[in-house]
Scaffold this motif. Sequence first.
Motif, PDB file in Angstrom:
ATOM      1  N   GLY A  58     -13.450  31.931  60.010  1.00 11.80           N
ATOM      2  CA  GLY A  58     -14.650  32.035  59.197  1.00 11.80           C
ATOM      3  C   GLY A  58     -14.948  33.426  58.671  1.00 11.80           C
ATOM      4  N   LYS A  59     -14.030  34.374  58.840  1.00 15.33           N
ATOM      5  CA  LYS A  59     -14.299  35.759  58.433  1.00 15.33           C
ATOM      6  C   LYS A  59     -14.552  35.873  56.930  1.00 15.33           C
ATOM      7  N   THR A  60     -13.602  35.376  56.133  1.00 17.60           N
ATOM      8  CA  THR A  60     -13.718  35.537  54.686  1.00 17.60           C
ATOM      9  C   THR A  60     -14.891  34.744  54.128  1.00 17.60           C
ATOM     10  N   THR A  61     -15.134  33.562  54.647  1.00 21.96           N
ATOM     11  CA  THR A  61     -16.266  32.764  54.176  1.00 21.96           C
ATOM     12  C   THR A  61     -17.579  33.469  54.476  1.00 21.96           C
ATOM     13  N   VAL A 203     -21.698  56.098  54.637  1.00 21.60           N
ATOM     14  CA  VAL A 203     -21.536  54.784  54.013  1.00 21.60           C
ATOM     15  C   VAL A 203     -21.243  53.742  55.097  1.00 21.60           C
ATOM     16  N   THR A 204     -21.876  52.592  55.002  1.00 23.51           N
ATOM     17  CA  THR A 204     -21.572  51.479  55.903  1.00 23.51           C
ATOM     18  C   THR A 204     -20.310  50.781  55.413  1.00 23.51           C
ATOM     19  N   VAL A 205     -19.372  50.542  56.317  1.00 20.50           N
ATOM     20  CA  VAL A 205     -18.108  49.895  55.957  1.00 20.50           C
ATOM     21  C   VAL A 205     -17.930  48.639  56.802  1.00 20.50           C
ATOM     22  N   LEU A 206     -17.669  47.522  56.134  1.00 18.44           N
ATOM     23  CA  LEU A 206     -17.356  46.260  56.807  1.00 18.44           C
ATOM     24  C   LEU A 206     -15.904  45.931  56.501  1.00 18.44           C
ATOM     25  N   VAL A 207     -15.077  45.856  57.542  1.00 14.15           N
ATOM     26  CA  VAL A 207     -13.643  45.640  57.381  1.00 14.15           C
ATOM     27  C   VAL A 207     -13.242  44.354  58.079  1.00 14.15           C
ATOM     28  N   SER A 208     -12.626  43.449  57.334  1.00 14.91           N
ATOM     29  CA  SER A 208     -12.030  42.261  57.932  1.00 14.91           C
ATOM     30  C   SER A 208     -10.539  42.522  58.089  1.00 14.91           C
ATOM     31  N   SER A 209     -10.019  42.331  59.288  1.00 13.72           N
ATOM     32  CA  SER A 209      -8.614  42.657  59.516  1.00 13.72           C
ATOM     33  C   SER A 209      -8.058  41.840  60.667  1.00 13.72           C
ATOM     34  N   ASP A 326     -11.031  28.592  57.017  1.00 13.57           N
ATOM     35  CA  ASP A 326     -11.571  29.382  55.926  1.00 13.57           C
ATOM     36  C   ASP A 326     -11.257  28.694  54.609  1.00 13.57           C
ATOM     37  N   ASP A 327     -11.853  27.629  54.315  1.00 13.82           N
ATOM     38  CA  ASP A 327     -11.666  26.792  53.135  1.00 13.82           C
ATOM     39  C   ASP A 327     -10.801  27.399  52.047  1.00 13.82           C
ATOM     40  N   PRO A 328      -9.463  27.216  52.100  1.00 12.61           N
ATOM     41  CA  PRO A 328      -8.591  27.839  51.117  1.00 12.61           C
ATOM     42  C   PRO A 328      -8.739  27.254  49.739  1.00 12.61           C
ATOM     43  N   ALA A 329      -9.318  26.079  49.629  1.00 14.08           N
ATOM     44  CA  ALA A 329      -9.446  25.453  48.316  1.00 14.08           C
ATOM     45  C   ALA A 329     -10.594  26.040  47.510  1.00 14.08           C
ATOM     46  N   ASP A 330     -11.389  26.891  48.143  1.00  7.47           N
ATOM     47  CA  ASP A 330     -12.588  27.382  47.491  1.00  7.47           C
ATOM     48  C   ASP A 330     -12.400  28.764  46.873  1.00  7.47           C
TER      49      ASP A 330
END
Length: 340
Positions: A58-61, A203-209, A326-330
Motif C-alpha cells: 500500500g505504499k504507492t497508493t 525540507v521534509t522528505v518522504l521516501v518510499s523504498s 498496490d492496484d497496478p491497473a490504476d
Amino acid sequence: MSTDSDPAGVGATQDASTPAARTRGLRKTYGSTVAVDNVDLDVPEGSVLGMLGPNGSGKTTTIRMLLGLVRPTEGEAQLLGHSMPDAAAHALPEVGALVEGPGFHPFLSGRDNLLRIAAAEPRLARSEIAAAVGGALERVGLTGAAARKYRGYSLGMKQRLGLAAALLVPRRMVVLDEPTNGLDPSGTREIRRIIAELYAAGVTVLVSSHLLAEVEATCTHVAVLHAGTVVAQGELAELLESGSPGLIVSTPEGSEAVQALRDNRILSRLTPDGVRVDLTTATAPVALETLVRAGVPVYEARRARTGLEDLFARLTQNDPDSSTSDDPADTSETDMEAVR
C-alpha cells in the motif's frame, strides 16, 4: 486544519507541532481489492521518513492519496496542513514529487522536457526558467546529457530527470517513490547527497523504498506498511532499539564463546560483528562472567542494536490471508505533472 467554514482546509496554516503530512483512517479499495486499510500516518515536519513495505503493502497508493492523485474511499489525508485532494491547488506548489517513475516526452531532450515543465511552474518567473533548469540538471548530474532525447536515456537517467523536475524550485516537502530505481552505485550516492542537502535545509522528505540499507543510511524516521496498514512508525533509532535485547562480544575465540554460553543455557550465535548474545534470559554481567570463567578472552562488549532488515522481517511476516495490493491497473491516475 479544516474548519466548519473552511472544509477544504484552503486557509490552513501550519505550526511547528503539525506534521508535514498526516492520514487518519485512510482506506482505498478497488472493487473487492483493499489497497490501503485504515492507515494512520504522521510525517514529522523537517524529517526524512522512509516508507517501507513488501510489494503490495500500500505504499504507492498511500502516496497517491497524500498528493491528491487518488481520492480515498474512506478517511482523510492532509498535506502541509491542507486537506487533500480538495485543497491540492494550495498544497502542491510547495511539494516536489517523483511518483512511480517519471513521465516525459520521448522525442524532446532532457533540457527541453524540463523547460516545458518549468514554464508551467507557478513559482518561476519567465526570466528565471533557464537558470532553474540548468541548476536542476547540474544538481542531478545530467548537464552532459541535457541535449540528448529522452527516449535515449537509461532508466537511471530518467530517474535523475524526474528528480530534477521535482527540484526546479525550493520546496517545503519532497516526495520520492523509489528514487534509486535503476541507478548505479554512483547515482545512489548522489541521491543520498541530495536527500542530506534537503534535510539540512529543513525540507521534509518522504521516501518510499525497498532498499533497507538506503533507508537506514538516509532516514530519520520510518513507517513500515504491511497488508495495507501501518504496523510500525517512529524515529528510526528508537525502532531499531525496540527488538530483543542483545550484546555483541568481540573475541578471537568466537566458536568457543558460543559453546561456553550455550553450555550455560545462554543463547548466542556468531555474526560478522562478533558473538551476539541474546539477553532475554540472561543479563550482560552474567554472560560476560560466563565467558571469563570459561577462559574466553573478551576484547569488547557493546549493546546490540536490531538491524533494519531484522526489524522489517519481524514486522512483515508473510500473511497467507492477505489480499492487499498496490492496484497496478490504476496507473492512469499517476500523471506526474498533476503533482507539480
